[in-house]
Structure formats: structure tokens, C-alpha cells
Design a protein around this motif. Structure first.
Motif, PDB file in Angstrom:
ATOM      1  N   ALA A  69       5.000   6.605   0.141  1.00  0.00           N
ATOM      2  CA  ALA A  69       6.377   6.070   0.207  1.00  0.00           C
ATOM      3  C   ALA A  69       6.466   4.761  -0.569  1.00  0.00           C
ATOM      4  O   ALA A  69       5.495   4.000  -0.631  1.00  0.00           O
ATOM      5  CB  ALA A  69       6.769   5.856   1.662  1.00  0.00           C
ATOM      6  N   GLY A  70       7.629   4.487  -1.120  1.00  0.00           N
ATOM      7  CA  GLY A  70       7.813   3.265  -1.911  1.00  0.00           C
ATOM      8  C   GLY A  70       7.723   2.009  -1.073  1.00  0.00           C
ATOM      9  O   GLY A  70       7.275   0.952  -1.533  1.00  0.00           O
ATOM     10  N   THR A  71       8.192   2.107   0.189  1.00  0.00           N
ATOM     11  CA  THR A  71       8.108   0.971   1.105  1.00  0.00           C
ATOM     12  C   THR A  71       7.254   1.385   2.295  1.00  0.00           C
ATOM     13  O   THR A  71       7.552   2.383   2.962  1.00  0.00           O
ATOM     14  CB  THR A  71       9.514   0.565   1.603  1.00  0.00           C
ATOM     15  OG1 THR A  71      10.296   0.144   0.482  1.00  0.00           O
ATOM     16  CG2 THR A  71       9.436  -0.573   2.613  1.00  0.00           C
ATOM     17  N   LEU A  72       6.195   0.621   2.531  1.00  0.00           N
ATOM     18  CA  LEU A  72       5.301   0.927   3.658  1.00  0.00           C
ATOM     19  C   LEU A  72       5.367  -0.201   4.670  1.00  0.00           C
ATOM     20  O   LEU A  72       5.075  -1.359   4.330  1.00  0.00           O
ATOM     21  CB  LEU A  72       3.859   1.046   3.160  1.00  0.00           C
ATOM     22  CG  LEU A  72       3.485   2.293   2.383  1.00  0.00           C
ATOM     23  CD1 LEU A  72       2.029   2.203   1.908  1.00  0.00           C
ATOM     24  CD2 LEU A  72       3.660   3.517   3.268  1.00  0.00           C
ATOM     25  N   LEU A  73       5.723   0.137   5.901  1.00  0.00           N
ATOM     26  CA  LEU A  73       5.728  -0.873   6.968  1.00  0.00           C
ATOM     27  C   LEU A  73       4.373  -0.815   7.672  1.00  0.00           C
ATOM     28  O   LEU A  73       3.995   0.225   8.220  1.00  0.00           O
ATOM     29  CB  LEU A  73       6.862  -0.595   7.966  1.00  0.00           C
ATOM     30  CG  LEU A  73       8.272  -0.458   7.375  1.00  0.00           C
ATOM     31  CD1 LEU A  73       9.300  -0.276   8.483  1.00  0.00           C
ATOM     32  CD2 LEU A  73       8.623  -1.692   6.527  1.00  0.00           C
ATOM     33  N   LEU A  74       3.638  -1.903   7.627  1.00  0.00           N
ATOM     34  CA  LEU A  74       2.269  -1.924   8.164  1.00  0.00           C
ATOM     35  C   LEU A  74       2.308  -2.484   9.580  1.00  0.00           C
ATOM     36  O   LEU A  74       2.332  -3.693   9.777  1.00  0.00           O
ATOM     37  CB  LEU A  74       1.374  -2.771   7.258  1.00  0.00           C
ATOM     38  CG  LEU A  74       1.468  -2.441   5.755  1.00  0.00           C
ATOM     39  CD1 LEU A  74       0.634  -3.404   4.932  1.00  0.00           C
ATOM     40  CD2 LEU A  74       1.038  -1.004   5.496  1.00  0.00           C
ATOM     41  N   ALA A  75       2.319  -1.576  10.555  1.00  0.00           N
ATOM     42  CA  ALA A  75       2.534  -1.991  11.949  1.00  0.00           C
ATOM     43  C   ALA A  75       1.306  -1.718  12.818  1.00  0.00           C
ATOM     44  O   ALA A  75       1.415  -1.201  13.919  1.00  0.00           O
ATOM     45  CB  ALA A  75       3.777  -1.291  12.513  1.00  0.00           C
ATOM     46  N   VAL A  76       0.145  -2.082  12.269  1.00  0.00           N
ATOM     47  CA  VAL A  76      -1.087  -2.005  13.072  1.00  0.00           C
ATOM     48  C   VAL A  76      -1.471  -3.428  13.479  1.00  0.00           C
ATOM     49  O   VAL A  76      -1.012  -4.389  12.864  1.00  0.00           O
ATOM     50  CB  VAL A  76      -2.241  -1.347  12.269  1.00  0.00           C
ATOM     51  CG1 VAL A  76      -1.953   0.120  12.028  1.00  0.00           C
ATOM     52  CG2 VAL A  76      -2.495  -2.083  10.965  1.00  0.00           C
ATOM     53  N   PRO A  77      -2.306  -3.586  14.504  1.00  0.00           N
ATOM     54  CA  PRO A  77      -2.694  -4.952  14.888  1.00  0.00           C
ATOM     55  C   PRO A  77      -3.383  -5.694  13.731  1.00  0.00           C
ATOM     56  O   PRO A  77      -4.025  -5.083  12.878  1.00  0.00           O
ATOM     57  CB  PRO A  77      -3.665  -4.720  16.055  1.00  0.00           C
ATOM     58  CG  PRO A  77      -3.271  -3.390  16.615  1.00  0.00           C
ATOM     59  CD  PRO A  77      -2.842  -2.577  15.432  1.00  0.00           C
ATOM     60  N   MET A  78      -3.211  -7.006  13.732  1.00  0.00           N
ATOM     61  CA  MET A  78      -3.687  -7.843  12.616  1.00  0.00           C
ATOM     62  C   MET A  78      -5.142  -7.580  12.235  1.00  0.00           C
ATOM     63  O   MET A  78      -5.472  -7.433  11.063  1.00  0.00           O
ATOM     64  CB  MET A  78      -3.516  -9.319  13.019  1.00  0.00           C
ATOM     65  CG  MET A  78      -3.961 -10.311  11.980  1.00  0.00           C
ATOM     66  SD  MET A  78      -2.869 -10.289  10.553  1.00  0.00           S
ATOM     67  CE  MET A  78      -4.050 -10.296   9.210  1.00  0.00           C
ATOM     68  N   GLN A  79      -6.022  -7.511  13.219  1.00  0.00           N
ATOM     69  CA  GLN A  79      -7.452  -7.421  12.889  1.00  0.00           C
ATOM     70  C   GLN A  79      -7.832  -6.044  12.348  1.00  0.00           C
ATOM     71  O   GLN A  79      -8.971  -5.860  11.910  1.00  0.00           O
ATOM     72  CB  GLN A  79      -8.327  -7.798  14.094  1.00  0.00           C
ATOM     73  CG  GLN A  79      -8.020  -9.173  14.688  1.00  0.00           C
ATOM     74  CD  GLN A  79      -8.095 -10.326  13.670  1.00  0.00           C
ATOM     75  OE1 GLN A  79      -8.919 -10.291  12.746  1.00  0.00           O
ATOM     76  NE2 GLN A  79      -7.236 -11.328  13.824  1.00  0.00           N
ATOM     77  N   SER A  80      -6.924  -5.075  12.402  1.00  0.00           N
ATOM     78  CA  SER A  80      -7.247  -3.761  11.824  1.00  0.00           C
ATOM     79  C   SER A  80      -6.531  -3.531  10.492  1.00  0.00           C
ATOM     80  O   SER A  80      -6.714  -2.484   9.861  1.00  0.00           O
ATOM     81  CB  SER A  80      -6.925  -2.637  12.814  1.00  0.00           C
ATOM     82  OG  SER A  80      -5.616  -2.745  13.254  1.00  0.00           O
ATOM     83  N   LEU A  81      -5.735  -4.495  10.046  1.00  0.00           N
ATOM     84  CA  LEU A  81      -4.952  -4.296   8.812  1.00  0.00           C
ATOM     85  C   LEU A  81      -5.852  -4.021   7.610  1.00  0.00           C
ATOM     86  O   LEU A  81      -5.621  -3.087   6.837  1.00  0.00           O
ATOM     87  CB  LEU A  81      -4.054  -5.526   8.564  1.00  0.00           C
ATOM     88  CG  LEU A  81      -3.200  -5.474   7.305  1.00  0.00           C
ATOM     89  CD1 LEU A  81      -2.238  -4.291   7.335  1.00  0.00           C
ATOM     90  CD2 LEU A  81      -2.423  -6.777   7.115  1.00  0.00           C
ATOM     91  N   HIS A  82      -6.895  -4.823   7.447  1.00  0.00           N
ATOM     92  CA  HIS A  82      -7.762  -4.656   6.286  1.00  0.00           C
ATOM     93  C   HIS A  82      -8.401  -3.267   6.291  1.00  0.00           C
ATOM     94  O   HIS A  82      -8.413  -2.570   5.269  1.00  0.00           O
ATOM     95  CB  HIS A  82      -8.837  -5.753   6.258  1.00  0.00           C
ATOM     96  CG  HIS A  82      -9.699  -5.675   5.039  1.00  0.00           C
ATOM     97  ND1 HIS A  82     -10.930  -5.052   5.023  1.00  0.00           N
ATOM     98  CD2 HIS A  82      -9.488  -6.093   3.766  1.00  0.00           C
ATOM     99  CE1 HIS A  82     -11.433  -5.104   3.805  1.00  0.00           C
ATOM    100  NE2 HIS A  82     -10.588  -5.732   3.016  1.00  0.00           N
ATOM    101  N   ALA A  83      -8.899  -2.853   7.455  1.00  0.00           N
ATOM    102  CA  ALA A  83      -9.556  -1.539   7.548  1.00  0.00           C
ATOM    103  C   ALA A  83      -8.568  -0.414   7.244  1.00  0.00           C
ATOM    104  O   ALA A  83      -8.914   0.570   6.569  1.00  0.00           O
ATOM    105  CB  ALA A  83     -10.149  -1.361   8.941  1.00  0.00           C
ATOM    106  N   VAL A  84      -7.341  -0.535   7.713  1.00  0.00           N
ATOM    107  CA  VAL A  84      -6.352   0.518   7.456  1.00  0.00           C
ATOM    108  C   VAL A  84      -6.028   0.587   5.955  1.00  0.00           C
ATOM    109  O   VAL A  84      -5.966   1.670   5.371  1.00  0.00           O
ATOM    110  CB  VAL A  84      -5.078   0.288   8.308  1.00  0.00           C
ATOM    111  CG1 VAL A  84      -3.937   1.183   7.845  1.00  0.00           C
ATOM    112  CG2 VAL A  84      -5.380   0.539   9.777  1.00  0.00           C
ATOM    113  N   LEU A  85      -5.865  -0.572   5.322  1.00  0.00           N
ATOM    114  CA  LEU A  85      -5.546  -0.566   3.885  1.00  0.00           C
ATOM    115  C   LEU A  85      -6.694   0.026   3.068  1.00  0.00           C
ATOM    116  O   LEU A  85      -6.461   0.733   2.078  1.00  0.00           O
ATOM    117  CB  LEU A  85      -5.238  -1.996   3.409  1.00  0.00           C
ATOM    118  CG  LEU A  85      -3.888  -2.542   3.869  1.00  0.00           C
ATOM    119  CD1 LEU A  85      -3.751  -4.017   3.487  1.00  0.00           C
ATOM    120  CD2 LEU A  85      -2.732  -1.751   3.273  1.00  0.00           C
ATOM    121  N   THR A  86      -7.928  -0.238   3.480  1.00  0.00           N
ATOM    122  CA  THR A  86      -9.050   0.285   2.688  1.00  0.00           C
ATOM    123  C   THR A  86      -9.281   1.776   2.934  1.00  0.00           C
ATOM    124  O   THR A  86     -10.007   2.417   2.190  1.00  0.00           O
ATOM    125  CB  THR A  86     -10.350  -0.524   2.927  1.00  0.00           C
ATOM    126  OG1 THR A  86     -10.563  -0.611   4.330  1.00  0.00           O
ATOM    127  CG2 THR A  86     -10.257  -1.925   2.359  1.00  0.00           C
TER     128      THR A  86
END
Ligand SMILES: NC(=O)C1=CN([C@@H]2O[C@H](COP(=O)(O)OP(=O)(O)OC[C@H]3O[C@@H](n4cnc5c(N)ncnc54)[C@H](O)[C@@H]3O)[C@@H](O)[C@H]2O)C=CC1
Ligand SMILES: O=C(CO)COP(=O)(O)O
Length: 320
Positions: A69-86
Motif C-alpha cells: 500500500a502507498g500509505t502504511l500505518l505502523l501500529a505495533v509497539p515501539m520496541q518491535s517496530l524495527h523487527a517488523v520493518l526488517t
């Protein structure tokens, strides 16, 4: 441009609901099949009980497809953001990545837009933050938030795309100020909850909120953020909400510390790790954040609430 949500928690689902009401088709990525099933088959979200989901909302465990999707809302807890993006192989070049989490990453000591910039340098980072309980947004109650994006044109487009009849977005280019306000207010909310839980009264809470706000602006100024951002929705606005409402998990966690009661460990309480991260950041930058330091100590079990208050009351007297 299409919108998708990564993270099927309370906030991600609430934002999906709000956008679905405006006519958007929203796909939510969840890491577990049971949540996907609950959304697709039962039309309910486990973290937003009692709120039926419309057909315009679907869910999937296939992150590569959802992340197109062109716009992605990243709504995971802060400490898991990096892992989700990778987990996403694509560089997400030119896509708008809107962080919907609040905190400071313990590894990188940056807020969510910094994590996005490191993990996906070709994407456009933004953050959506401010005073809002997921339940209020899900019930379509009036809410105002800050949308921060350094790229002014992308920020304006996101403001248009994500605002709804009940959700009013204010725009800024000061991502640093917006994310620091949202991160630190959770730490101060824990302090306020502990103060009320310990029976120290509303005057003490007002002192913690005010001196906590001074810590927020001190750190923000050191990192180049604008004072007016801290005085806005993402700072003062969210501080006011979170330090005074028992709907806040951070505040309730603080209450449990003050009352010496057990707290449900499955609940997302961002302020605990943020207190640790900002204490490290403060040491690195050579500034004092005594309330944040005490929340870190108490949250880690090293100090009691009453010892922390005694410490704060006995610090050297100073100018306001
Ligand atoms: N709930 C609220 O009222 C609001 C929450 N926020 C922020 O939104 C962010 C998310 O919070 P909530 O949705 O409330 O939390 P939540 O606890 O309701 O949901 C978190 C979701 O993230 C998923 N998750 C956790 N770790 C993960 C990982 N490593 N990989 C993939 N998925 C993972 C969980 O399975 C769950 O679906 C937090 O930063 C919070 O501060 C912001 C404003 C309001
Ligand atoms: O960020 C929030 C309100 O703006 C939600 O607060 P809690 O994470 O403390 O529940």
C-alpha cells in the motif's frame, strides 16, 4: 493511494475503523493467524472487544502483500517496530510510513521516525500521535491528533488522506518534537499513576505533570525540536489525557506500582522501556531528567515509589 495497517492491536484496528467509515478498504497485517481469523471470519478484533468490524476491513499474515500500500500505518509497539520493518524485504521506496507508536527505541535511542529512516531509507517517514484512546476513535468520538512529516508535500497529502469527519489532524514538519512528546508523556503518566496510587494527592500529581513537562521540553530542545510542538496535541495535549485518565495503561501501571498491586503483563505499557531509553539518552546528552530517571528505577524494581518521591523532594532547590 491505498492505506494498510501493520499491527492488529487496539490502535491499528481503531484507525482502520475510522478510515473504513470514510470509504477506504483497509487491510491489516497481523503476525498470528488467530487474529486474522477473528477479523476476517468473526468480524471482531481481539484488542477492541465489543466493536464489530465492517466488511471494508480485512486482515492477512502476508506482510509482503499488505506492505504494498502507498500509505502504511505502523501500529505495533515501539520496541518491535524495527523487527517488523526488517521482515519486509522491499525497500518501500517512496511509500509513506506513518508511525502510530509512542516511545524511544532502546537499541537506537531514537523515536519511530528515526527507526523508519534507518530501516527503510528510501521511504517517507511520518508520525501520527496525540491524545486519543483507541476506543474513542473506534467509537467515532471527536479526536484531534498531530501528523508530523519532514516532507511538507507528503505531510499535507497524509493530513488530507487520514483526516475524517471525527478525526481532525493538525500538521507539522517537526517529527522530533511530535515523537518526543508522545514518548515522554507515557513516562510521566506512570509517575502520576504511582503518585495517586500511593495516596499522595492531586497537588503532587499537578507538580509531576508540570515538572514532567519541563523534562519533556528540556530533552526536546536539546534534540532540536520546536517548543510549540511540545505545547501542542502531541505533547501537552497527550500529557493531560494520559496523566489523568484511568483508561490509560501507562497511568494504570503507575497506579499498580503505588498500590503494590499486580499488573497484567500482556498489556502494552510503552513508558517502562521509554523511561530506560530516555535515561540513557539524557546521560549521553549530559542533561538531567529526574522524574524519568525515577520511573526507570521504580519500573525496574530498584526503588520504591516512596523512595523515589523522597529523592525528588530532596533535590537542590532551583529557579523554575
Ligand atoms: N491503544 C491506544 O489507545 C493507543 C495506542 N497508541 C500506540 O499504539 C502502539 C500500539 O499500541 P496498541 O495498539 O494499543 O497495543 P496492543 O497491545 O493493543 O496491540 C499491539 C499489537 O502489536 C502486535 N505485536 C506486538 N509485538 C509484535 C511484534 N514483535 N511483531 C508484530 N506484531 C507485534 C500484537 O500482537 C498486537 O496485535 C503503541 O505504541 C501505543 O502507544 C497510540 C495511541 C492510542
Ligand atoms: O497514547 C494513548 C493516549 O493518547 C494511550 O495511552 P496508553 O498507552 O497509556 O493506554
Amino acid at each position: 493511494m491505498s492505506i494498510a495497517v501493520l499491527g492488529a492491536g487496539a490502535f491499528g484496528t481503531a484507525l482502520a475503523l475510522s478510515l473504513a467509515r470514510e470509504g477506504h478498504e483497509i487491510c491489516i497485517w497481523a503476525r498470528d493467524a488467530a487474529t486474522v481469523d477473528a477479523i476476517n471470519s468473526d468480524r471482531r478484533a481481539p484488542r477492541l472487544p465489543g466493536i464489530p468490524l465492517p466488511e471494508a476491513i480485512s486482515a492477512s499474515t502476508d506482510i509482503a502483500t499488505v506492505a504494498r500500500a502507498g500509505t502504511l500505518l505502523l501500529a505495533v509497539p515501539m520496541q518491535s517496530l524495527h523487527a517488523v520493518l526488517t521482515r519486509i524485504e522491499s525497500p518501500l521506496a517512496g511509500q509513506r510510513l506513518v508511525a502510530c507508536c509512542k516511545g524511544v527505541d532502546l537499541q537506537e535511542l531514537t523515536g519511530p521516525t528515526g527507526v523508519i529512516a534507518h530501516a527503510k531509507p528510501q521511504a517517507i517517514p511520518a508520525i501520527l500521535t496525540g491524545p486519543s484512546f483507541a476506543d474513542d476513535i473506534a467509537r467515532n468520538l471527536p479526536t484531534a491528533l498531530t501528523l508530523a512529516c519532514r516532507d511538507e508535500a507528503a505531510g499535507t497529502a497524509l493530513q488530507q488522506q487520514l483526516s475524517t469527519g471525527a478525526l481532525r489532524l493538525y500538521r507539522t514538519t517537526d517529527t522530533s518534537g511530535a515523537e518526543l512528546g508522545g514518548a515522554l508523556k507515557n513516562v510521566i503518566a506512570i509517575a502520576c499513576g504511582a503518585c495517586i496510587g500511593e495516596g499522595l494527592g492531586d497537588s503532587a500529581r499537578a507538580a509531576l505533570m508540570t515538572r514532567g513537562f519541563a523534562e519533556m521540553t528540556r530533552l526536546a530542545a536539546k534534540l532540536g525540536a520546536r517548543p510549540e510542538t511540545l505545547a501542542g496535541l502531541s505533547g501537552l495535549g497527550d500529557l493531560a489525557l494520559t496523566c489523568t485518565s484511568e483508561l490509560s495503561r501507562n497511568y494504570r501501571f503507575g497506579l499498580s506500582l503505588g498500590k503494590h498491586e499486580r499488573f497484567d503483563p500482556s498489556l502494552t505499557v510503552e513508558g517502562v522501556k521509554t523511561a530506560e531509553a530516555v535515561s540513557r539518552l539524557a546521560a549521553k546528552l549530559g542533561i538531567e531528567l529526574p522524574i524519568c530517571a525515577m520511573v526507570h528505577e521504580v519500573g525496574g524494581g530498584g526503588t520504591s515509589v516512596s523512595e523515589a518521591i523522597t529523592y525528588l523532594l530532596n533535590r537542590p532547590l532551583k529557579e523554575e
